[in-house]
Design a protein around this motif. Structure first.
Motif, PDB file in Angstrom:
ATOM      1  N   VAL A  35       0.796  -1.150  -0.080  1.00 22.47           N
ATOM      2  CA  VAL A  35      -0.012  -0.012  -0.216  1.00 22.47           C
ATOM      3  C   VAL A  35       0.881   1.090  -0.089  1.00 22.47           C
ATOM      4  CG1 VAL A  35      -1.520   1.189   1.463  1.00 22.47           C
ATOM      5  CG2 VAL A  35      -1.795  -1.143   1.038  1.00 22.47           C
ATOM      6  N   ALA A  36       1.993   1.283   0.802  1.00 20.35           N
ATOM      7  CA  ALA A  36       2.789   2.382   0.719  1.00 20.35           C
ATOM      8  C   ALA A  36       3.502   2.629  -0.686  1.00 20.35           C
ATOM      9  CB  ALA A  36       3.834   2.068   1.652  1.00 20.35           C
ATOM     10  N   SER A  37       3.478   1.496  -1.546  1.00 15.63           N
ATOM     11  CA  SER A  37       4.258   1.914  -2.949  1.00 15.63           C
ATOM     12  C   SER A  37       3.018   2.449  -4.031  1.00 15.63           C
ATOM     13  CB  SER A  37       4.628   0.545  -3.233  1.00 15.63           C
ATOM     14  OG  SER A  37       5.486  -0.162  -2.667  1.00 15.63           O
ATOM     15  N   LEU A  38       1.879   2.616  -3.578  1.00 11.64           N
ATOM     16  CA  LEU A  38       0.926   3.175  -4.369  1.00 11.64           C
ATOM     17  C   LEU A  38       1.189   4.580  -4.692  1.00 11.64           C
ATOM     18  CD1 LEU A  38      -2.447   1.904  -2.780  1.00 11.64           C
ATOM     19  CD2 LEU A  38      -1.044   0.771  -4.735  1.00 11.64           C
ATOM     20  N   PRO A  39       1.541   5.038  -5.889  1.00  9.62           N
ATOM     21  CA  PRO A  39       2.242   6.548  -6.017  1.00  9.62           C
ATOM     22  C   PRO A  39       1.109   7.500  -5.913  1.00  9.62           C
ATOM     23  CG  PRO A  39       1.970   5.249  -7.967  1.00  9.62           C
ATOM     24  CD  PRO A  39       1.647   4.422  -7.120  1.00  9.62           C
ATOM     25  N   ARG A  40      -0.304   7.131  -6.024  1.00  5.08           N
ATOM     26  CA  ARG A  40      -1.328   8.418  -5.748  1.00  5.08           C
ATOM     27  C   ARG A  40      -1.923   8.045  -4.398  1.00  5.08           C
ATOM     28  NH1 ARG A  40      -4.294   7.123 -11.332  1.00  5.08           N
ATOM     29  NH2 ARG A  40      -6.046   7.985 -10.143  1.00  5.08           N
ATOM     30  N   ARG A  41      -2.409   9.225  -3.745  1.00  6.37           N
ATOM     31  CA  ARG A  41      -3.015   9.211  -2.589  1.00  6.37           C
ATOM     32  C   ARG A  41      -4.079   8.547  -2.667  1.00  6.37           C
ATOM     33  NH1 ARG A  41      -3.623  14.952   0.272  1.00  6.37           N
ATOM     34  NH2 ARG A  41      -1.304  14.781   0.219  1.00  6.37           N
ATOM     35  N   GLU A  62      -8.858   1.825   2.378  1.00  2.73           N
ATOM     36  CA  GLU A  62      -8.565   3.052   2.857  1.00  2.73           C
ATOM     37  C   GLU A  62      -8.021   3.940   1.844  1.00  2.73           C
ATOM     38  OE1 GLU A  62      -5.652   2.488   5.915  1.00  2.73           O
ATOM     39  OE2 GLU A  62      -7.038   0.975   7.007  1.00  2.73           O
ATOM     40  N   ARG A  63      -7.687   3.521   0.819  1.00  2.00           N
ATOM     41  CA  ARG A  63      -7.208   4.535  -0.358  1.00  2.00           C
ATOM     42  C   ARG A  63      -8.134   4.459  -1.824  1.00  2.00           C
ATOM     43  NH1 ARG A  63      -1.318   4.504   0.298  1.00  2.00           N
ATOM     44  NH2 ARG A  63      -1.523   5.634  -1.671  1.00  2.00           N
ATOM     45  N   CYS A  64      -9.116   3.705  -1.677  1.00  2.00           N
ATOM     46  CA  CYS A  64      -9.837   3.749  -2.952  1.00  2.00           C
ATOM     47  C   CYS A  64     -11.360   4.008  -2.782  1.00  2.00           C
ATOM     48  CB  CYS A  64      -9.755   2.153  -3.338  1.00  2.00           C
ATOM     49  SG  CYS A  64      -8.119   1.588  -3.875  1.00  2.00           S
ATOM     50  N   ASP A  65     -12.019   4.738  -3.818  1.00  2.00           N
ATOM     51  CA  ASP A  65     -13.160   4.984  -3.503  1.00  2.00           C
ATOM     52  C   ASP A  65     -14.167   3.533  -3.779  1.00  2.00           C
ATOM     53  OD1 ASP A  65     -12.800   7.474  -3.418  1.00  2.00           O
ATOM     54  OD2 ASP A  65     -12.829   8.005  -5.456  1.00  2.00           O
ATOM     55  N   GLU A 135      -6.567   2.129 -16.732  1.00  2.00           N
ATOM     56  CA  GLU A 135      -6.666   3.269 -17.366  1.00  2.00           C
ATOM     57  C   GLU A 135      -5.481   4.040 -17.967  1.00  2.00           C
ATOM     58  OE1 GLU A 135      -9.281   5.301 -14.854  1.00  2.00           O
ATOM     59  OE2 GLU A 135     -11.165   3.973 -15.156  1.00  2.00           O
ATOM     60  N   PRO A 136      -5.266   4.943 -18.796  1.00  2.00           N
ATOM     61  CA  PRO A 136      -4.176   5.723 -18.739  1.00  2.00           C
ATOM     62  C   PRO A 136      -3.796   6.439 -17.706  1.00  2.00           C
ATOM     63  CG  PRO A 136      -5.654   5.839 -20.660  1.00  2.00           C
ATOM     64  CD  PRO A 136      -6.440   4.988 -19.641  1.00  2.00           C
ATOM     65  N   GLY A 137      -2.756   6.582 -17.126  1.00  2.00           N
ATOM     66  CA  GLY A 137      -2.153   6.898 -15.937  1.00  2.00           C
ATOM     67  C   GLY A 137      -2.642   6.277 -14.739  1.00  2.00           C
ATOM     68  N   GLY A 138      -2.844   4.929 -14.979  1.00  2.36           N
ATOM     69  CA  GLY A 138      -3.364   3.947 -13.706  1.00  2.36           C
ATOM     70  C   GLY A 138      -2.023   3.336 -13.295  1.00  2.36           C
ATOM     71  N   THR A 139      -2.115   2.680 -11.993  1.00  2.00           N
ATOM     72  CA  THR A 139      -1.222   2.109 -11.425  1.00  2.00           C
ATOM     73  C   THR A 139      -1.356   0.444 -11.391  1.00  2.00           C
ATOM     74  OG1 THR A 139      -0.837   4.089  -9.885  1.00  2.00           O
ATOM     75  CG2 THR A 139       0.095   1.639  -9.270  1.00  2.00           C
ATOM     76  N   LEU A 140      -0.487  -0.387 -11.573  1.00  2.00           N
ATOM     77  CA  LEU A 140      -0.330  -1.909 -11.371  1.00  2.00           C
ATOM     78  C   LEU A 140       0.614  -2.074 -10.594  1.00  2.00           C
ATOM     79  CD1 LEU A 140      -0.832  -4.754 -12.250  1.00  2.00           C
ATOM     80  CD2 LEU A 140       0.758  -4.392 -13.974  1.00  2.00           C
ATOM     81  N   ILE A 141       0.444  -2.944  -9.284  1.00  2.00           N
ATOM     82  CA  ILE A 141       1.244  -3.261  -8.520  1.00  2.00           C
ATOM     83  C   ILE A 141       1.184  -4.787  -8.537  1.00  2.00           C
ATOM     84  CG2 ILE A 141       1.538  -3.693  -5.947  1.00  2.00           C
ATOM     85  CD1 ILE A 141       2.053  -0.887  -6.374  1.00  2.00           C
ATOM     86  N   THR A 142       2.410  -5.397  -8.523  1.00  2.00           N
ATOM     87  CA  THR A 142       2.633  -6.881  -8.602  1.00  2.00           C
ATOM     88  C   THR A 142       3.445  -7.042  -7.477  1.00  2.00           C
ATOM     89  OG1 THR A 142       4.691  -6.646 -10.008  1.00  2.00           O
ATOM     90  CG2 THR A 142       2.440  -6.713 -11.008  1.00  2.00           C
ATOM     91  N   VAL A 143       3.336  -8.372  -6.531  1.00  2.00           N
ATOM     92  CA  VAL A 143       4.039  -8.916  -5.645  1.00  2.00           C
ATOM     93  C   VAL A 143       4.000 -10.169  -5.571  1.00  2.00           C
ATOM     94  CG1 VAL A 143       4.557  -8.577  -2.878  1.00  2.00           C
ATOM     95  CG2 VAL A 143       2.852  -6.855  -4.181  1.00  2.00           C
TER      96      VAL A 143
END
Length: 205
Positions: A35-41, A62-65, A135-143
């Motif tokens: 979660v700390a690696s998410l670049p957007r608030r 906690e970070r998503c609508d 989406e364009p500008g979106g984030t992908l996290i892989t672990v």
């Protein structure tokens, strides 16, 4: 071949939380780093395949609508539903990916401890769908766990090599430990540029 469904069903028959995701410090620390690696608030709509018992789901909420979490195992979905029932922004569904890929687009997709179960053809299919749904500008996290396991077809380091070749994804952060590999990718903006860094997004650079 990909790891069969019977493996997961057997694991959850033996325990409601077969990997002890809600108990182990290793898992809690890894989820906090994720979660700390998410670049957007803040994110509008997140997809979390293979959510298991919903431990990471709780943090993403906690970070998503809106969070769409899914798992192929019915008992895991039931546990995740119970654990997130107080969060109206979370929906948990029983889905088998990639066959039952959910409709719509997402500005955050989290692939945590799931890709190493798939053979190369299925893995390529999932990554194509991921890039298309992001989406364009979106984030992908892989672990992913980085030690050999009989049921795993890949290690974290090996998956990092595959992910590096996915068109349209830019590597934003690469965190590697002996035990796991955590990477953050950004989907290119319509102009072809990668998403702004957190510092650039706030005008610091």
């Amino acid at each position: 071949m990909s790891t069969p469904s019977s493996y997961f069903e057997g694991m959850y028959r033996e325990s409601a939380d077969p990997w002890h995701l809600a108990e182990r410090w290793y898992e809690r620390r890894k989820y906090d780093l994720t979660v700390a690696s998410l670049p957007r608030r803040r994110y509008r709509r997140a997809l979390e395949p293979a959510c298991s018992v919903g431990e990471l789901t709780l943090r993403l909420a906690e970070r998503c609508d809106e969070v769409l979490a899914c798992d192929r195992v019915e008992s895991a979905v039931a546990t995740a539903v119970a654990r997130t029932s107080h969060l109206p922004q979370v929906t948990v569904r029983q889905l088998t990916l990639p066959q039952e890929w959910p409709p719509g687009t997402f500005d955050l997709i989290v692939l945590s401890e799931v890709l190493y179960y798939f053979d190369r053809d299925t893995l390529d299919d999932i990554l194509r769908r991921t890039a298309s749904a992001l989406e364009p500008g979106g984030t992908l996290i892989t672990v992913h766990w980085n030690h050999p396991v009989a049921e795993h077809l890949w290690t974290g380091d090996e998956l990092a090599g595959v992910l590096a070749s996915v068109p349209g994804l830019a590597l934003l952060a690469d965190h590697r430990e002996d035990d796991f590999v955590l990477q953050t990718f950004g989907r290119a903006n319509p102009d072809g540029c990668p998403p702004a860094s957190p510092a650039a997004d706030e005008g610091l650079v």
